[in-house]
Motif scaffolding. Structure first.
Motif, short mmCIF file in Angstrom:
data_model
loop_
_atom_site.label_atom_id
_atom_site.label_comp_id
_atom_site.label_asym_id
_atom_site.label_seq_id
_atom_site.Cartn_x
_atom_site.Cartn_y
_atom_site.Cartn_z
N GLY A 1 23.85 20.59 52.67
CA GLY A 1 23.97 21.64 53.30
C GLY A 1 23.66 23.13 51.96
O GLY A 1 23.66 23.86 52.96
N LEU A 2 24.46 22.98 50.67
CA LEU A 2 23.93 24.39 50.47
C LEU A 2 22.13 24.17 49.98
O LEU A 2 22.36 25.60 50.17
N MET A 3 21.49 23.32 50.47
CA MET A 3 20.11 23.43 50.00
C MET A 3 19.58 24.21 51.21
O MET A 3 18.90 25.16 51.09
N GLY A 4 20.46 23.90 52.58
CA GLY A 4 20.29 24.69 53.76
C GLY A 4 20.14 26.51 53.61
O GLY A 4 19.81 26.93 54.64
N ILE A 5 21.37 26.65 53.48
CA ILE A 5 22.16 28.00 53.28
C ILE A 5 20.81 28.68 52.37
O ILE A 5 20.55 29.93 52.30
N SER A 6 20.64 27.88 51.52
CA SER A 6 19.81 29.00 50.18
C SER A 6 18.15 28.77 50.67
O SER A 6 17.39 30.48 51.07
N SER A 7 17.98 28.13 51.85
CA SER A 7 16.83 28.45 52.39
C SER A 7 16.81 29.03 53.64
O SER A 7 15.92 29.82 53.63
N ALA A 8 17.74 29.65 54.44
CA ALA A 8 18.10 30.37 55.41
C ALA A 8 18.17 31.65 54.55
O ALA A 8 17.70 32.61 55.35
N ILE A 9 18.33 32.03 53.71
CA ILE A 9 18.56 33.27 52.70
C ILE A 9 16.90 33.85 52.60
O ILE A 9 16.37 35.07 52.89
N PHE A 10 15.73 33.04 53.44
CA PHE A 10 14.54 33.24 52.47
C PHE A 10 13.69 33.60 53.55
O PHE A 10 12.90 34.77 54.46
N HIS A 11 14.24 32.90 54.64
CA HIS A 11 13.02 33.01 55.67
C HIS A 11 13.05 34.63 56.39
O HIS A 11 12.13 34.36 56.90
N PRO A 12 14.10 34.82 57.11
CA PRO A 12 14.27 35.88 58.28
C PRO A 12 13.53 36.80 57.14
O PRO A 12 12.75 37.71 57.49
N ARG A 13 13.63 37.26 55.52
CA ARG A 13 13.04 38.27 55.02
C ARG A 13 11.59 37.77 54.52
O ARG A 13 10.87 39.16 55.00
N GLY A 14 11.56 36.99 54.38
CA GLY A 14 9.54 36.71 54.61
C GLY A 14 9.10 36.73 56.18
O GLY A 14 8.12 37.80 55.99
N LEU A 15 9.61 36.24 56.84
CA LEU A 15 9.14 36.38 57.98
C LEU A 15 8.57 38.44 58.46
O LEU A 15 7.89 38.33 59.12
N TRP B 1 16.27 40.85 46.83
CA TRP B 1 17.45 39.08 45.71
C TRP B 1 17.33 37.94 46.51
O TRP B 1 16.67 36.90 46.76
N PHE B 2 16.92 38.48 48.10
CA PHE B 2 16.54 37.26 49.25
C PHE B 2 15.36 36.09 48.96
O PHE B 2 15.89 35.09 49.35
N LEU B 3 14.00 37.08 48.74
CA LEU B 3 13.48 35.81 48.15
C LEU B 3 13.43 34.91 47.20
O LEU B 3 13.05 33.89 46.38
N PRO B 4 13.33 35.23 45.89
CA PRO B 4 13.73 34.48 44.63
C PRO B 4 15.18 34.03 44.83
O PRO B 4 14.72 33.09 44.20
N GLY B 5 16.09 34.34 44.78
CA GLY B 5 17.21 33.98 45.18
C GLY B 5 16.99 32.89 46.03
O GLY B 5 17.92 31.74 45.58
N GLY B 6 16.20 32.39 46.91
CA GLY B 6 16.16 31.57 48.28
C GLY B 6 15.86 29.95 47.09
O GLY B 6 16.02 29.58 47.42
N ILE B 7 14.57 30.76 46.94
CA ILE B 7 13.62 29.58 46.24
C ILE B 7 13.67 29.28 45.11
O ILE B 7 13.90 27.69 45.27
N LEU B 8 15.16 29.81 44.39
CA LEU B 8 15.61 28.77 43.33
C LEU B 8 17.20 28.61 43.20
O LEU B 8 17.18 26.94 42.87
N GLY B 9 17.64 28.39 44.57
CA GLY B 9 18.72 28.14 45.17
C GLY B 9 18.13 26.67 46.09
O GLY B 9 18.49 25.57 45.32
N VAL B 10 16.83 26.48 46.36
CA VAL B 10 16.12 25.63 47.03
C VAL B 10 16.23 24.34 45.60
O VAL B 10 16.17 23.21 46.01
N SER B 11 15.15 24.73 44.99
CA SER B 11 14.55 24.06 44.39
C SER B 11 15.97 23.74 43.33
O SER B 11 15.56 22.38 42.92
N ILE B 12 16.33 23.79 42.65
CA ILE B 12 18.31 23.75 42.19
C ILE B 12 18.82 22.24 42.69
O ILE B 12 18.71 20.93 42.19
N LEU B 13 18.81 23.06 44.13
CA LEU B 13 19.53 21.47 44.70
C LEU B 13 18.94 20.10 45.20
O LEU B 13 18.75 19.36 44.85
N ALA B 14 17.05 20.74 45.52
CA ALA B 14 16.39 19.70 45.77
C ALA B 14 15.63 19.12 44.43
O ALA B 14 16.30 17.80 44.64
#
Length: 391
Positions: A100-114, A70-83
């Motif tokens: 701050g919350l937008m940043g945490i959502s972004s942090a969920i996505f990036h290590p898994r994606g890379l 869930w890290f990738l779709p969850g991170g994208i959804l969180g960032v888009s809602i907060l933006a």
């Protein structure tokens, strides 16, 4: 090389970084609405950088060991809602919480994606990671254009429309999830229980310092370039377009840099590109008109060429724990770069925005000197296996 996995990951990365970079165009409007100082502007950017970065090693460590579907779709959804909520912020405090919350959502996505992109690349890690990074850089470049379009047509509250593409890409990423949930084969991961046992610590710290300086320069320019251009009487929409051109040129150059690094070596490409950035940026600061735009685009090309290489070098230092390596480089190094943006804002308040831009122009030169302390290595990553679907 698993091409479909890389395409899906690059597309996901593009969309999340579109949202991650709408803030620079919105900041001048927040300055007017909330009467912000340059220091407060710097703190907004620093908060996003810190919240999106410092927790990334944790998420990277988790992604090395357990299913994180869930890290990738969850991170994208969180960032888009907060933006989408940024333009509705009633005050500075609400804005800071949302950032701050937008940043945490972004942090969920990036290590898994890379991690998935690196494992899908096979022996062509420089090119594969560059494809993943290309998506993020294109998204980062499109962010200011999208933000400028939204506020030009619907005002600051028009950010609510940003939620629509976020929902679409979240659904697409979830539907295609089987193509990019890759992990190293566990039986080959000799460092699983002791991830730092074979880490060249001093060299890794040099790499983190180098990335911190480069990230400080990138994030500082992204945050303050629209304000700097406005001081030179450039319209806001034009400033957003120039920032996008700066970032888009770097996106294309990053792909070329990754390809060349597989042939010429990581150090040679990284050091030469960082060295060339400083004179080009100085030429931009000292020129006007179309010529200054050319120098700005060339400077962006040089600055962002080395972006994928730092990730690849970190993976080759920690070949059995690349999720953790991804989180450490993207998290700690970029987080410290975000703190530097706060310092840049304070300098701008006291000594002027032009002086701050000069300081930002010098940081990559120091980073280039650090490349000579790094070794050239070509570690072999553990083969990638798909994680069985759990849903």
């Amino acid at each position: 090389m698993k091409k479909l996995s890389l395409i899906v990951m690059s597309l996901s990365h593009m969309f999340i970084d579109i949202y991650n970079n709408v803030l620079p165009v919105l900041l001048p409007l927040f300055v007017l609405q909330f009467s912000l100082s340059y220091t407060q502007v710097g703190l907004v950017v620093a908060l996003f950088s810190i919240s999106s970065s410092l927790v990334q090693p944790i998420f990277g460590f988790i992604s090395d060991r357990w299913r994180t579907n869930w890290f990738l779709p969850g991170g994208i959804l969180g960032v888009s809602i907060l933006a989408s909520l940024l333009g509705l912020a009633p005050n500075y405090s609400f804005l800071m919480v949302a950032i701050g919350l937008m940043g945490i959502s972004s942090a969920i996505f990036h290590p898994r994606g890379l991690t998935s992109a690196s494992l899908a690349s096979g022996e062509r890690r420089g090119l594969g990671v560059s494809i993943f990074t290309l998506g993020g850089n294109i998204g980062f470049a499109l962010g200011p254009i999208l933000a400028a379009f939204v506020v030009l047509h619907w005002g600051l509250r028009g950010t609510v429309f940003l939620l629509i593409p976020g929902i679409i890409i979240t659904a697409l990423t979830f539907y295609l999830r089987r193509h990019f949930y890759l992990v190293p084969q566990r039986e080959l991961r000799t460092e699983k229980e002791h991830p730092f046992s074979q880490l060249p610590l001093s060299e890794f710290l040099v790499l983190c310092s180098l990335v911190t300086l480069r990230a400080w320069a990138v994030q500082g320019i992204v945050a303050f370039l629209p304000l700097y251009l406005q001081n030179r009487e450039v319209p806001l929409h034009m400033a957003g377009n120039l920032l996008s051109a700066f970032l888009f040129s770097g996106a294309v150059a990053g792909l070329l840099g990754g390809y060349l690094s597989d042939i010429l070596g990581r150090k040679a490409v990284m050091s030469s590109s960082l060295f060339l950035f400083t004179p080009l940026m100085f030429l931009f600061l000292q020129s006007t008109g179309k010529l200054s735009m050319v120098f700005l685009i060339l400077a962006g090309t040089m600055l962002l060429t080395s972006a994928p290489l730092s990730f690849v070098m970190a993976h080759e230092m920690m070949p059995s724990n690349i999720g953790l390596a991804s989180g450490l480089i993207m998290g700690l190094a970029f987080g410290m770069g975000g703190l530097g943006v706060g310092v840049t804002g304070m300098i701008a308040d006291r000594l002027g925005l032009g002086f701050s831009m000069t300081i930002l122009s010098l940081l990559p030169l120091l980073a280039a000197l650090m490349t000579f302390l790094l070794k050239e290595r070509r570690a072999t990553l553990a083969p990638a296996n798909p994680i069985p679907r759990s849903d």
